[in-house]
Design a protein around this motif. Sequence first.
Motif, PDB file in Angstrom:
ATOM      1  N   PHE A  76       0.879  -1.329   0.047  1.00 23.32           N
ATOM      2  CA  PHE A  76       0.282  -0.087  -0.215  1.00 23.32           C
ATOM      3  C   PHE A  76       0.753   1.277   0.029  1.00 23.32           C
ATOM      4  O   PHE A  76       2.306   1.147   0.353  1.00 23.32           O
ATOM      5  CB  PHE A  76      -0.919  -0.133   1.231  1.00 23.32           C
ATOM      6  N   GLY A  77       0.281   2.374  -0.403  1.00 25.42           N
ATOM      7  CA  GLY A  77       0.952   3.656  -0.311  1.00 25.42           C
ATOM      8  C   GLY A  77       0.535   4.315   0.736  1.00 25.42           C
ATOM      9  O   GLY A  77      -0.308   4.523   1.113  1.00 25.42           O
ATOM     10  N   THR A  78       1.444   5.004   1.370  1.00 29.39           N
ATOM     11  CA  THR A  78       1.191   5.906   2.513  1.00 29.39           C
ATOM     12  C   THR A  78       1.760   7.466   1.917  1.00 29.39           C
ATOM     13  O   THR A  78       2.755   7.702   1.562  1.00 29.39           O
ATOM     14  CB  THR A  78       2.144   5.700   3.844  1.00 29.39           C
ATOM     15  N   HIS A  79       0.700   8.527   1.957  1.00 26.32           N
ATOM     16  CA  HIS A  79       0.955   9.773   1.872  1.00 26.32           C
ATOM     17  C   HIS A  79       0.894  10.637   2.924  1.00 26.32           C
ATOM     18  O   HIS A  79      -0.528  10.937   3.194  1.00 26.32           O
ATOM     19  CB  HIS A  79       0.101  10.195   0.477  1.00 26.32           C
ATOM     20  N   LEU A  80       1.796  11.206   3.452  1.00 24.78           N
ATOM     21  CA  LEU A  80       1.486  12.378   4.587  1.00 24.78           C
ATOM     22  C   LEU A  80       1.184  13.559   4.011  1.00 24.78           C
ATOM     23  O   LEU A  80       1.807  14.013   2.825  1.00 24.78           O
ATOM     24  CB  LEU A  80       2.825  12.334   5.327  1.00 24.78           C
ATOM     25  N   LEU A  81       0.341  14.319   4.241  1.00 23.36           N
ATOM     26  CA  LEU A  81      -0.458  15.610   3.883  1.00 23.36           C
ATOM     27  C   LEU A  81       0.425  16.904   4.210  1.00 23.36           C
ATOM     28  O   LEU A  81       0.528  16.915   5.476  1.00 23.36           O
ATOM     29  CB  LEU A  81      -1.831  15.473   3.728  1.00 23.36           C
ATOM     30  N   GLY A  82       0.290  17.805   3.704  1.00 18.78           N
ATOM     31  CA  GLY A  82       0.727  18.949   4.055  1.00 18.78           C
ATOM     32  C   GLY A  82      -0.370  20.075   4.146  1.00 18.78           C
ATOM     33  O   GLY A  82      -1.654  19.592   3.755  1.00 18.78           O
ATOM     34  N   ARG A  83      -0.392  21.137   4.885  1.00 24.88           N
ATOM     35  CA  ARG A  83      -1.153  21.897   5.432  1.00 24.88           C
ATOM     36  C   ARG A  83      -2.451  22.302   4.008  1.00 24.88           C
ATOM     37  O   ARG A  83      -3.422  22.822   4.468  1.00 24.88           O
ATOM     38  CB  ARG A  83      -0.861  23.122   6.073  1.00 24.88           C
ATOM     39  N   GLU A  84      -1.739  22.520   3.021  1.00 25.07           N
ATOM     40  CA  GLU A  84      -2.260  22.995   1.709  1.00 25.07           C
ATOM     41  C   GLU A  84      -3.229  21.831   1.193  1.00 25.07           C
ATOM     42  O   GLU A  84      -3.965  21.949   0.137  1.00 25.07           O
ATOM     43  CB  GLU A  84      -1.528  23.354   0.615  1.00 25.07           C
ATOM     44  N   HIS A  85      -3.326  20.529   1.874  1.00 24.07           N
ATOM     45  CA  HIS A  85      -3.931  19.289   1.249  1.00 24.07           C
ATOM     46  C   HIS A  85      -5.580  18.950   1.903  1.00 24.07           C
ATOM     47  O   HIS A  85      -5.869  17.839   2.079  1.00 24.07           O
ATOM     48  CB  HIS A  85      -2.989  18.192   1.264  1.00 24.07           C
ATOM     49  N   THR A  86      -5.968  20.279   2.424  1.00 24.02           N
ATOM     50  CA  THR A  86      -7.190  19.687   2.989  1.00 24.02           C
ATOM     51  C   THR A  86      -8.176  19.502   2.079  1.00 24.02           C
ATOM     52  O   THR A  86      -9.169  18.359   2.262  1.00 24.02           O
ATOM     53  CB  THR A  86      -7.911  21.004   3.818  1.00 24.02           C
ATOM     54  N   ASP A  87      -8.294  19.795   0.645  1.00 23.29           N
ATOM     55  CA  ASP A  87      -9.186  19.233  -0.125  1.00 23.29           C
ATOM     56  C   ASP A  87      -8.784  17.729  -0.570  1.00 23.29           C
ATOM     57  O   ASP A  87      -9.760  16.917  -0.549  1.00 23.29           O
ATOM     58  CB  ASP A  87      -9.046  19.897  -1.712  1.00 23.29           C
ATOM     59  N   ILE A  88      -7.803  17.379  -0.562  1.00 22.97           N
ATOM     60  CA  ILE A  88      -7.414  15.952  -0.921  1.00 22.97           C
ATOM     61  C   ILE A  88      -7.826  15.162   0.464  1.00 22.97           C
ATOM     62  O   ILE A  88      -8.302  14.073   0.134  1.00 22.97           O
ATOM     63  CB  ILE A  88      -5.823  15.602  -1.199  1.00 22.97           C
ATOM     64  N   ALA A  89      -7.525  15.360   1.546  1.00 24.39           N
ATOM     65  CA  ALA A  89      -7.997  15.039   2.835  1.00 24.39           C
ATOM     66  C   ALA A  89      -9.568  14.947   2.777  1.00 24.39           C
ATOM     67  O   ALA A  89      -9.919  13.660   2.886  1.00 24.39           O
ATOM     68  CB  ALA A  89      -7.534  15.685   4.049  1.00 24.39           C
ATOM     69  N   ASN A  90     -10.141  15.618   2.551  1.00 27.34           N
ATOM     70  CA  ASN A  90     -11.740  15.600   2.447  1.00 27.34           C
ATOM     71  C   ASN A  90     -12.270  14.826   1.253  1.00 27.34           C
ATOM     72  O   ASN A  90     -13.131  14.062   1.485  1.00 27.34           O
ATOM     73  CB  ASN A  90     -12.438  17.141   2.184  1.00 27.34           C
ATOM     74  N   THR A  91     -11.505  14.579   0.329  1.00 31.72           N
ATOM     75  CA  THR A  91     -11.760  13.753  -0.999  1.00 31.72           C
ATOM     76  C   THR A  91     -11.715  12.484  -0.416  1.00 31.72           C
ATOM     77  O   THR A  91     -12.698  11.480  -0.508  1.00 31.72           O
ATOM     78  CB  THR A  91     -11.046  13.966  -2.198  1.00 31.72           C
ATOM     79  N   PHE A  92     -10.536  11.967   0.247  1.00 30.66           N
ATOM     80  CA  PHE A  92     -10.134  10.677   0.626  1.00 30.66           C
ATOM     81  C   PHE A  92     -11.060  10.319   1.909  1.00 30.66           C
ATOM     82  O   PHE A  92     -10.935   9.053   2.294  1.00 30.66           O
ATOM     83  CB  PHE A  92      -8.918  10.357   0.796  1.00 30.66           C
ATOM     84  N   ALA A  93     -11.615  11.245   2.618  1.00 24.67           N
ATOM     85  CA  ALA A  93     -12.343  10.991   3.971  1.00 24.67           C
ATOM     86  C   ALA A  93     -13.856  10.585   3.285  1.00 24.67           C
ATOM     87  O   ALA A  93     -14.515  10.272   4.224  1.00 24.67           O
ATOM     88  CB  ALA A  93     -12.232  12.085   4.840  1.00 24.67           C
ATOM     89  N   GLY A  94     -14.232  11.083   2.062  1.00 27.74           N
ATOM     90  CA  GLY A  94     -15.493  10.946   1.570  1.00 27.74           C
ATOM     91  C   GLY A  94     -15.648   9.596   1.016  1.00 27.74           C
ATOM     92  O   GLY A  94     -15.180   8.727   1.098  1.00 27.74           O
ATOM     93  N   GLN A  95     -17.049   9.742   0.336  1.00 26.45           N
ATOM     94  CA  GLN A  95     -17.171   8.146  -0.550  1.00 26.45           C
ATOM     95  C   GLN A  95     -17.500   8.427  -1.947  1.00 26.45           C
ATOM     96  O   GLN A  95     -18.288   7.776  -2.284  1.00 26.45           O
ATOM     97  CB  GLN A  95     -18.768   7.771   0.106  1.00 26.45           C
ATOM     98  N   ALA A  96     -16.780   9.343  -2.785  1.00 18.66           N
ATOM     99  CA  ALA A  96     -16.891   9.532  -4.009  1.00 18.66           C
ATOM    100  C   ALA A  96     -16.558   8.083  -4.699  1.00 18.66           C
ATOM    101  O   ALA A  96     -15.742   7.363  -4.410  1.00 18.66           O
ATOM    102  CB  ALA A  96     -15.972  10.683  -4.450  1.00 18.66           C
ATOM    103  N   ASP A  97     -17.223   8.014  -5.811  1.00 17.27           N
ATOM    104  CA  ASP A  97     -16.878   6.847  -6.701  1.00 17.27           C
ATOM    105  C   ASP A  97     -15.381   6.842  -7.127  1.00 17.27           C
ATOM    106  O   ASP A  97     -14.853   5.604  -7.139  1.00 17.27           O
ATOM    107  CB  ASP A  97     -17.591   6.677  -8.045  1.00 17.27           C
ATOM    108  N   ASP A  98     -15.152   7.800  -7.672  1.00 15.81           N
ATOM    109  CA  ASP A  98     -13.508   8.090  -8.268  1.00 15.81           C
ATOM    110  C   ASP A  98     -12.832   9.082  -7.445  1.00 15.81           C
ATOM    111  O   ASP A  98     -12.945  10.167  -7.700  1.00 15.81           O
ATOM    112  CB  ASP A  98     -13.655   8.173  -9.729  1.00 15.81           C
ATOM    113  N   LYS A  99     -12.256   8.784  -6.320  1.00 12.86           N
ATOM    114  CA  LYS A  99     -11.555   9.721  -5.568  1.00 12.86           C
ATOM    115  C   LYS A  99     -10.292  10.418  -6.181  1.00 12.86           C
ATOM    116  O   LYS A  99      -9.730  11.248  -6.015  1.00 12.86           O
ATOM    117  CB  LYS A  99     -11.151   9.052  -4.249  1.00 12.86           C
ATOM    118  N   PHE A 100      -9.865   9.501  -7.344  1.00 14.78           N
ATOM    119  CA  PHE A 100      -8.484  10.105  -8.021  1.00 14.78           C
ATOM    120  C   PHE A 100      -8.757  11.241  -9.053  1.00 14.78           C
ATOM    121  O   PHE A 100      -7.801  11.403  -9.631  1.00 14.78           O
ATOM    122  CB  PHE A 100      -7.760   8.854  -8.506  1.00 14.78           C
ATOM    123  N   ALA A 101     -10.052  11.141  -9.428  1.00  9.73           N
ATOM    124  CA  ALA A 101     -10.478  12.200 -10.759  1.00  9.73           C
ATOM    125  C   ALA A 101     -10.036  13.492 -10.456  1.00  9.73           C
ATOM    126  O   ALA A 101     -10.194  14.128  -9.065  1.00  9.73           O
ATOM    127  CB  ALA A 101     -11.964  12.087 -10.890  1.00  9.73           C
TER     128      ALA A 101
END
Length: 167
Positions: A76-101
Amino acid sequence: MTAAQAVAPVLTEFFTEAMTQLVSGVAVITARRADGMPCGLLVSSICSYSVHPPSVLIAIDQSTRSYTTLTSCEEFGTHLLGREHTDIANTFAGQADDKFAGLSWSWDGTVPQLDDVPVYLNCVVSALFYHGDHAISIGVVKNGYVRPSEPLVYFRRGLNWRLRAYV
Ligand SMILES: Cc1cc2nc3c(=O)[nH]c(=O)nc-3n(C[C@H](O)[C@H](O)[C@H](O)COP(=O)(O)O)c2cc1C
């Protein structure tokens, strides 16, 4: 009703409130599903497990869609996030069909690797434990990179808590 059953909900509330006082980093964990598609979720249950070998520990809730993949994948991949990454954090905390879009990412072997994060670690699963409603996976780090950054911090039920405001 037994005494233990009566106390359990109160204990859950107490514990949840107590854990709001724990400062955590957050990471996006990614892996390849059995159908070949990428999956991933946001976790705060992550820690540096050991240096010899270099390993991280993550805990995955069995109610997540990623659970089946993360308890059967080899890496698996581990990606530690920076303070500018709240959007990415919220995407991956959510339930979107394609979080990578819309994200810049590529395959690193079987691991979906997000670009432009401060820390990326490619981890080979070396141990799995099951306790309660979570699985604990220990991944040995095989490669990755580190870039200077300010971390995205989770504290008091919020992302990007400004620790500076506390000083
Ligand atoms: C700050 C934060 C921390 C989280 N930490 C974890 C965690 O450590 N383990 C976990 O399984 N879920 C954690 N979650 C919940 C998952 O990110 C969430 O359930 C997600 O929607 C799961 O995605 P999936 O169903 O596509 O796998 C966390 C959520 C947030 C907002």
